[in-house]
Enzyme design. Structure first.
Site, PDB file in Angstrom:
ATOM      1  N   CYS A 120       0.864  -1.180   0.000  1.00 29.00           N
ATOM      2  CA  CYS A 120       0.000   0.000   0.000  1.00 29.00           C
ATOM      3  C   CYS A 120       0.895   1.221   0.000  1.00 29.00           C
ATOM      4  CB  CYS A 120      -0.905   0.014   1.236  1.00 29.00           C
ATOM      5  SG  CYS A 120      -2.383   1.029   0.986  1.00 29.00           S
ATOM      6  N   CYS A 122       0.201   4.062   1.778  1.00 29.02           N
ATOM      7  CA  CYS A 122      -0.064   5.041   2.839  1.00 29.02           C
ATOM      8  C   CYS A 122       1.004   5.144   3.923  1.00 29.02           C
ATOM      9  CB  CYS A 122      -1.450   4.835   3.447  1.00 29.02           C
ATOM     10  SG  CYS A 122      -1.765   3.217   4.099  1.00 29.02           S
ATOM     11  N   CYS A 130      -3.350   6.309   0.253  1.00 35.59           N
ATOM     12  CA  CYS A 130      -2.878   4.999  -0.201  1.00 35.59           C
ATOM     13  C   CYS A 130      -2.280   5.029  -1.607  1.00 35.59           C
ATOM     14  CB  CYS A 130      -4.029   3.997  -0.162  1.00 35.59           C
ATOM     15  SG  CYS A 130      -4.726   3.798   1.485  1.00 35.59           S
ATOM     16  N   LYS A 195     -12.117  -5.112   3.160  1.00 38.09           N
ATOM     17  CA  LYS A 195     -11.488  -4.253   4.160  1.00 38.09           C
ATOM     18  C   LYS A 195     -12.392  -3.058   4.379  1.00 38.09           C
ATOM     19  CE  LYS A 195      -7.305  -1.497   4.936  1.00 38.09           C
ATOM     20  NZ  LYS A 195      -5.880  -1.382   4.580  1.00 38.09           N
ATOM     21  N   GLU A 234     -16.877  -7.976  -3.294  1.00 36.04           N
ATOM     22  CA  GLU A 234     -15.447  -7.640  -3.307  1.00 36.04           C
ATOM     23  C   GLU A 234     -14.580  -8.904  -3.300  1.00 36.04           C
ATOM     24  OE1 GLU A 234     -13.597  -5.146  -3.670  1.00 36.04           O
ATOM     25  OE2 GLU A 234     -14.652  -3.297  -3.168  1.00 36.04           O
ATOM     26  N   LYS A 249     -11.240  -7.826   7.092  1.00 32.47           N
ATOM     27  CA  LYS A 249     -10.587  -6.926   8.043  1.00 32.47           C
ATOM     28  C   LYS A 249     -11.532  -5.783   8.378  1.00 32.47           C
ATOM     29  CE  LYS A 249      -6.821  -3.669   8.277  1.00 32.47           C
ATOM     30  NZ  LYS A 249      -5.909  -2.859   7.525  1.00 32.47           N
ATOM     31  N   SER A 275      -5.342  -3.528  15.014  1.00 33.88           N
ATOM     32  CA  SER A 275      -4.713  -2.825  16.135  1.00 33.88           C
ATOM     33  C   SER A 275      -5.723  -2.331  17.169  1.00 33.88           C
ATOM     34  CB  SER A 275      -3.878  -1.662  15.601  1.00 33.88           C
ATOM     35  OG  SER A 275      -4.668  -0.770  14.840  1.00 33.88           O
ATOM     36  N   TYR A 314      -1.609  -9.284  16.540  1.00 34.90           N
ATOM     37  CA  TYR A 314      -0.521  -8.793  17.391  1.00 34.90           C
ATOM     38  C   TYR A 314      -0.380  -9.638  18.651  1.00 34.90           C
ATOM     39  CZ  TYR A 314      -1.288  -4.995  14.162  1.00 34.90           C
ATOM     40  OH  TYR A 314      -1.453  -4.283  13.006  1.00 34.90           O
TER      41      TYR A 314
HETATM   42  C1  PBG Z   1      -2.471  -0.314   4.968  1.00 35.40           C
HETATM   43  C2  PBG Z   1      -2.840  -1.059   6.205  1.00 35.40           C
HETATM   44  C3  PBG Z   1      -3.512  -0.575   7.326  1.00 35.40           C
HETATM   45  C4  PBG Z   1      -3.612  -1.648   8.204  1.00 35.40           C
HETATM   46  C5  PBG Z   1      -2.983  -2.732   7.619  1.00 35.40           C
HETATM   47  N1  PBG Z   1      -2.523  -2.354   6.382  1.00 35.40           N
HETATM   48  C6  PBG Z   1      -3.999   0.797   7.603  1.00 35.40           C
HETATM   49  C7  PBG Z   1      -5.138   1.331   6.836  1.00 35.40           C
HETATM   50  O1  PBG Z   1      -5.634   0.724   5.911  1.00 35.40           O
HETATM   51  O2  PBG Z   1      -5.577   2.442   7.156  1.00 35.40           O
HETATM   52  C8  PBG Z   1      -4.271  -1.606   9.546  1.00 35.40           C
HETATM   53  C9  PBG Z   1      -3.889  -2.730  10.475  1.00 35.40           C
HETATM   54  C10 PBG Z   1      -4.296  -2.558  11.900  1.00 35.40           C
HETATM   55  O3  PBG Z   1      -5.038  -1.638  12.298  1.00 35.40           O
HETATM   56  O4  PBG Z   1      -3.861  -3.384  12.701  1.00 35.40           O
HETATM   57  N2  PBG Z   1      -1.111  -0.254   4.766  1.00 35.40           N
HETATM   58 ZN    ZN Z   2      -3.246   2.348   2.503  1.00 42.05          ZN
END
Ligand code: PBG
Ligand code: ZN
Length: 338
Positions: A120, A122, A130, A195, A234, A249, A275, A314
């Site tokens: 990605c 970002c 992104c 996602k 999707e 996710k 997270s 995690y």
């Molecule tokens: C994008 C990405 C994100 C997460 C994993 N890959 C951030 C987003 O999409 O904003 C989030 C993972 C998490 O919150 O544990 N690189």
């Molecule tokens: Zn991203």
């Protein structure tokens, strides 16, 4: 018929019987541990929002990966925190960028560990988006080129699997094509397929990868969390485009989606215990309101029971430690108490 013929409690009398009829088991072999690579050396800086998880320079990253592998965790999901971010996200596909170097170090020192790389923009764009922004909108088709270039750079560094996280339309196809024309036909793709746009990613984004969105949000590409049929569409698109593993996710807030995805697609299915889900359990445990280890195991088991084959979490190391202990105990002491 004598009442009650069925007494479900008969099989719950002790741990040996409960174990005998247990339907779902957690196993470290199904865990994927996220890891955060940073430039420098001898850096092992705890990410405060993700206690027990660290920003790791390559030397420490290798140590952490060895520890994970020794606990039976087969795979890591690698993120990079680059020194500098720019409009082009050039750090994301630099041949000697942080993730590319981390992949090389891991594949050299821990060759039997599966290294999956998050694809990605970002973590690498100055504005935190992104891909490329045009008129305030994440431009789909020009960003596809970026995403495919990132994936190719990971493949060239030796990544075992790429995990596109952008929710761009056509991203799996774009990556698959570029990989195939560069002799990476056999490199699997784990697609972040369903996602959702979620505030549960804040701890990861703010502290894990130290990104900030300069403006706007991600709701024009990530999914509206009100939707379930759309998640199935999707996932279907990603399978058509060549995804090998599909992902839902977040995980705990989307157990319905996990369950539906497994029933409808019969594909290898990953769920990302994100997270914010980790931080909520961790914070409540710190307040003494819940038992951290017990709730962790209950949450991870719920994700498995819903139908996830793989769990990105995690908690992976702590859960693997407990599972190892439990395995040896049940083999000896617990069976003797029957
Ligand atoms: C994008 C990405 C994100 C997460 C994993 N890959 C951030 C987003 O999409 O904003 C989030 C993972 C998490 O919150 O544990 N690189
Ligand atoms: Zn991203």
């Amino acid at each position: 018929m004598a009442f009650p013929a069925q007494r479900p409690r008969r099989l719950r009398q002790n741990e040996a019987l409960r174990g005998l009829v247990r339907e779902n088991h957690l196993s470290a072999g199904r865990f994927i541990l996220p890891l955060f690579a940073v430039p420098g050396s001898n850096i092992r800086q705890e990410i405060s929002a993700l206690s027990g998880n660290y920003h790791l320079s390559l030397d420490c990253l290798v140590e952490e990966a060895l520890a994970a592998r020794d606990l039976g965790i087969p795979a890591v999901l690698l993120f990079g925190v680059p020194e500098a971010k720019d409009e082009q996200a050039s750090g994301a596909y630099a041949p000697y960028g942080i993730v590319q170097e981390a992949v090389r170090a891991l594949k050299k020192m821990v060759p039997d560990l599966i290294v999956i790389t998050d694809v990605c923009g970002c973590e690498y764009t100055a504005n935190g988006h992104c891909g490329f922004i045009k008129n305030g909108y994440l431009d789909n088709d020009s960003s596809l080129d970026l995403i495919a270039q990132i994936a190719l750079s990971h493949a060239e560094a030796g990544s075992d699997m790429v995990a596109p996280a952008c929710m761009l339309d056509g991203q799996i196809q774009a990556i698959r094509r570029l990989l195939d024309t560069n002799s990476f036909q056999n490199l699997p793709i784990m697609a972040y397929s369903a996602k959702f746009a979620s505030k549960l990613y804040d701890p990861f984004f703010k502290e894990g990868t130290q990104s900030t969105l300069a403006f706007g949000d991600k709701r024009t590409h990530q999914m509206d969390f009100s939707n379930s049929d759309e998640a199935m569409r999707e996932i279907a698109l990603d399978i058509d485009e060549g995804a090998d593993i599909v992902m839902v996710k977040p995980a705990l807030f989307c157990l319905d989606i996990v369950s539906r995805a497994k029933r409808e697609f019969h594909m290898p299915l990953a769920a990302y215990n994100v997270s914010g889900e980790y931080a909520m359990i961790d914070a409540a445990a710190r307040l003494g309101r819940i038992d951290r280890d017990a709730i962790m195991m209950e949450a991870l088991t719920a994700i498995r029971r819903a139908g996830a084959d793989l769990i990105i979490t995690y908690f992976a190391k702590r859960a693997a430690e407990l599972l190892e202990g439990r395995a040896s105990r049940s083999a000896h002491a617990e069976l003797l108490h029957v």
